[in-house]
Design a protein around this motif. Sequence first.
Motif, PDB file in Angstrom:
ATOM      1  N   LEU A  46      27.359 -81.381 -47.118  1.00 13.56           N
ATOM      2  CA  LEU A  46      26.103 -81.570 -47.840  1.00 13.56           C
ATOM      3  C   LEU A  46      25.014 -82.101 -46.918  1.00 13.56           C
ATOM      4  N   PHE A  47      25.321 -83.147 -46.166  1.00 14.97           N
ATOM      5  CA  PHE A  47      24.300 -83.738 -45.309  1.00 14.97           C
ATOM      6  C   PHE A  47      23.953 -82.833 -44.130  1.00 14.97           C
ATOM      7  N   ALA A  48      24.928 -82.087 -43.633  1.00 10.63           N
ATOM      8  CA  ALA A  48      24.634 -81.142 -42.553  1.00 10.63           C
ATOM      9  C   ALA A  48      23.660 -80.076 -43.040  1.00 10.63           C
ATOM     10  N   CYS A  49      23.848 -79.592 -44.250  1.00 11.10           N
ATOM     11  CA  CYS A  49      22.933 -78.597 -44.806  1.00 11.10           C
ATOM     12  C   CYS A  49      21.533 -79.178 -44.998  1.00 11.10           C
ATOM     13  N   LEU A  50      21.461 -80.437 -45.422  1.00 11.52           N
ATOM     14  CA  LEU A  50      20.159 -81.087 -45.576  1.00 11.52           C
ATOM     15  C   LEU A  50      19.449 -81.240 -44.235  1.00 11.52           C
ATOM     16  N   ILE A  51      20.225 -81.566 -43.191  1.00 12.30           N
ATOM     17  CA  ILE A  51      19.631 -81.696 -41.858  1.00 12.30           C
ATOM     18  C   ILE A  51      19.092 -80.354 -41.378  1.00 12.30           C
ATOM     19  N   LEU A  94      22.063 -78.422 -33.771  1.00 12.47           N
ATOM     20  CA  LEU A  94      23.403 -78.288 -33.202  1.00 12.47           C
ATOM     21  C   LEU A  94      24.343 -79.346 -33.775  1.00 12.47           C
ATOM     22  N   GLY A  95      23.812 -80.553 -33.952  1.00  8.47           N
ATOM     23  CA  GLY A  95      24.635 -81.613 -34.521  1.00  8.47           C
ATOM     24  C   GLY A  95      25.072 -81.290 -35.939  1.00  8.47           C
ATOM     25  N   ALA A  96      24.138 -80.771 -36.736  1.00  8.21           N
ATOM     26  CA  ALA A  96      24.479 -80.400 -38.111  1.00  8.21           C
ATOM     27  C   ALA A  96      25.493 -79.258 -38.124  1.00  8.21           C
ATOM     28  N   LEU A  97      25.295 -78.283 -37.246  1.00  2.17           N
ATOM     29  CA  LEU A  97      26.268 -77.197 -37.150  1.00  2.17           C
ATOM     30  C   LEU A  97      27.629 -77.720 -36.714  1.00  2.17           C
ATOM     31  N   GLY A  98      27.603 -78.724 -35.838  1.00  3.97           N
ATOM     32  CA  GLY A  98      28.869 -79.330 -35.413  1.00  3.97           C
ATOM     33  C   GLY A  98      29.612 -79.978 -36.555  1.00  3.97           C
TER      34      GLY A  98
END
Length: 247
Positions: free
Chosen positions: A107-112, A234-238
Amino acid sequence: MNPSLPYPDLLQYATMAAVVFGAAIAQGVGGVGFAMFAAPVAAMFFPQLAPGPLLTLGGFISLLTALRERAAIDWPSVSYALAGRAVGTLIAIYAMTRFAPQALGVLFACLILAAVALSAAGLHFSATPGRVSGAGVASGIMGTMTSVGAPPIAIVMQHAAPPRLRATLGMVLFLGSIFSLAMLAWAKRYTGYHAGLALSLAPFLLAGFAVSNRLRHRLPPRAVRGVLLAVCALGALGVLVKAFWGQ
């Protein structure tokens, strides 16, 4: 030692060292990037590195980054972000002990990724106290669960001067990592094994940080912002890779 966390062989250790070295350069130049570069690799190949050892190393290099430009630290923003980060860390620990953390991480990765897209499109995020505190909450959740805690705060502060951005973000991440590690240890998810692995990789962290000293003045503010948004993505994709790779 926990049999599920074996010590790395020579090739694995050399690869870990190379990843830590490169991530330290990114962190020293832009103020973010350490966990963003290292976490995806750890998720796929070295699960023993995340989150504890990467939080340890990331916290240390964040301190070095903050001290190097300590006159530029925005202390009010640090206090707002840390207040939010403390709340986010407690939420993360609760989620890790009660629920599957992958769902919140996704969820937070998608928001980022959405925030990065809006920023790249020209939307300006002003660093108000409320937004910085909210970013701190998101940072605490993501950082404690995945070791990638910089993107929320970095996006809110993306228009700050590079020295202020690096120093302020470094202090937030350093102090926040201490609290996250303490909570992970309380939850028995950070042990002497993790601390020892981080300590063994510290020389490569210091070497990468030393290289960054020669590079950080060569990038103009606009370039730093571009790199910042790229490494946030890249961090969110990670985080997404970590969530789905582990399934």
